[in-house]
Design an enzyme around this catalytic site. Sequence first.
Site, PDB file in Angstrom:
ATOM      1  N   CYS A 118     -64.237 -14.509   6.754  1.00  3.54           N
ATOM      2  CA  CYS A 118     -65.004 -13.555   7.557  1.00  3.54           C
ATOM      3  C   CYS A 118     -66.105 -14.292   8.298  1.00  3.54           C
ATOM      4  O   CYS A 118     -66.778 -15.153   7.724  1.00  3.54           O
ATOM      5  CB  CYS A 118     -65.599 -12.500   6.620  1.00  3.54           C
ATOM      6  SG  CYS A 118     -66.575 -11.243   7.459  1.00  3.54           S
ATOM      7  N   HIS A 161     -59.548  -4.974   6.439  1.00  2.00           N
ATOM      8  CA  HIS A 161     -60.770  -5.778   6.401  1.00  2.00           C
ATOM      9  C   HIS A 161     -61.843  -5.150   7.299  1.00  2.00           C
ATOM     10  O   HIS A 161     -62.998  -5.010   6.900  1.00  2.00           O
ATOM     11  CB  HIS A 161     -60.434  -7.211   6.847  1.00  2.00           C
ATOM     12  CG  HIS A 161     -61.565  -8.163   6.818  1.00  2.00           C
ATOM     13  ND1 HIS A 161     -61.692  -9.128   5.840  1.00  2.00           N
ATOM     14  CD2 HIS A 161     -62.619  -8.334   7.645  1.00  2.00           C
ATOM     15  CE1 HIS A 161     -62.787  -9.841   6.073  1.00  2.00           C
ATOM     16  NE2 HIS A 161     -63.366  -9.383   7.165  1.00  2.00           N
ATOM     17  N   GLU A 162     -61.452  -4.746   8.513  1.00  2.00           N
ATOM     18  CA  GLU A 162     -62.413  -4.164   9.464  1.00  2.00           C
ATOM     19  C   GLU A 162     -62.836  -2.750   9.048  1.00  2.00           C
ATOM     20  O   GLU A 162     -64.006  -2.384   9.203  1.00  2.00           O
ATOM     21  CB  GLU A 162     -61.857  -4.177  10.884  1.00  2.00           C
ATOM     22  CG  GLU A 162     -61.495  -5.557  11.411  1.00  2.00           C
ATOM     23  CD  GLU A 162     -62.561  -6.622  11.207  1.00  2.00           C
ATOM     24  OE1 GLU A 162     -63.776  -6.315  11.271  1.00  2.00           O
ATOM     25  OE2 GLU A 162     -62.186  -7.786  10.983  1.00  2.00           O
ATOM     26  N   HIS A 165     -65.494  -3.185   6.566  1.00  2.00           N
ATOM     27  CA  HIS A 165     -66.799  -3.490   7.189  1.00  2.00           C
ATOM     28  C   HIS A 165     -67.503  -2.206   7.612  1.00  2.00           C
ATOM     29  O   HIS A 165     -68.706  -2.057   7.411  1.00  2.00           O
ATOM     30  CB  HIS A 165     -66.631  -4.388   8.422  1.00  2.00           C
ATOM     31  CG  HIS A 165     -66.650  -5.842   8.138  1.00  2.00           C
ATOM     32  ND1 HIS A 165     -67.692  -6.471   7.502  1.00  2.00           N
ATOM     33  CD2 HIS A 165     -65.745  -6.809   8.418  1.00  2.00           C
ATOM     34  CE1 HIS A 165     -67.440  -7.759   7.399  1.00  2.00           C
ATOM     35  NE2 HIS A 165     -66.251  -7.990   7.947  1.00  2.00           N
TER      36      HIS A 165
END
Length: 188
Positions: A118, A161-162, A165
């Site tokens: 990341c 993953h996003e 976030h």
Amino acid sequence: MDPQTEGHTGLGDWTPEALGAGRVLPVVSAPEAVLSRDGAEVDPIADETVRLAADLVATMRVSPGCVGLAAPQVGVGARVFAVDVTGHAKAVTVHGTFVLCNARVVEASRWKVGREGCMSVPDLTGDVKRASRLVVEGALPGSGQVVRLTTDGFEARALQHEIDHCAGLLFLDRVAGAHAIYQRKVYL
């Protein structure tokens, strides 16, 4: 879901160029507080959302090896992210460059462990278990059209993953323990 887009399974005619030119923004690193807060839902047709979407695409495009970037990574606590796995060696399914607002996972299956890194955790990588088959719904910036995206493999991992976030989670929050975290290798 809007009845007009119900059953929609792709991005249609949407292109990142529709957002206009974006600015390259600085990427924040952990332990910056915005990275651990749940992002706010956004109005996908609001001017500030469209500008943010363009900025995310511009910042992602100038960042070597970057396949996704979420608003919290540029210091904005919002549920907006960009993804583009085009050309990545691990990518099989590729939808090109796209931005989603207020995205959520609808279906997830075929869980596999894979290594992740990341931009906001520049010195570490980690093994994270994620779904390798995924269905996500989100709104396109500018039009607000709700789309349903079906993907797999590396692109599915990037999306999760996003989305994490946007919910205030880093990949470090998903590893099985310290034994699954590694010092990032630097290639000169």
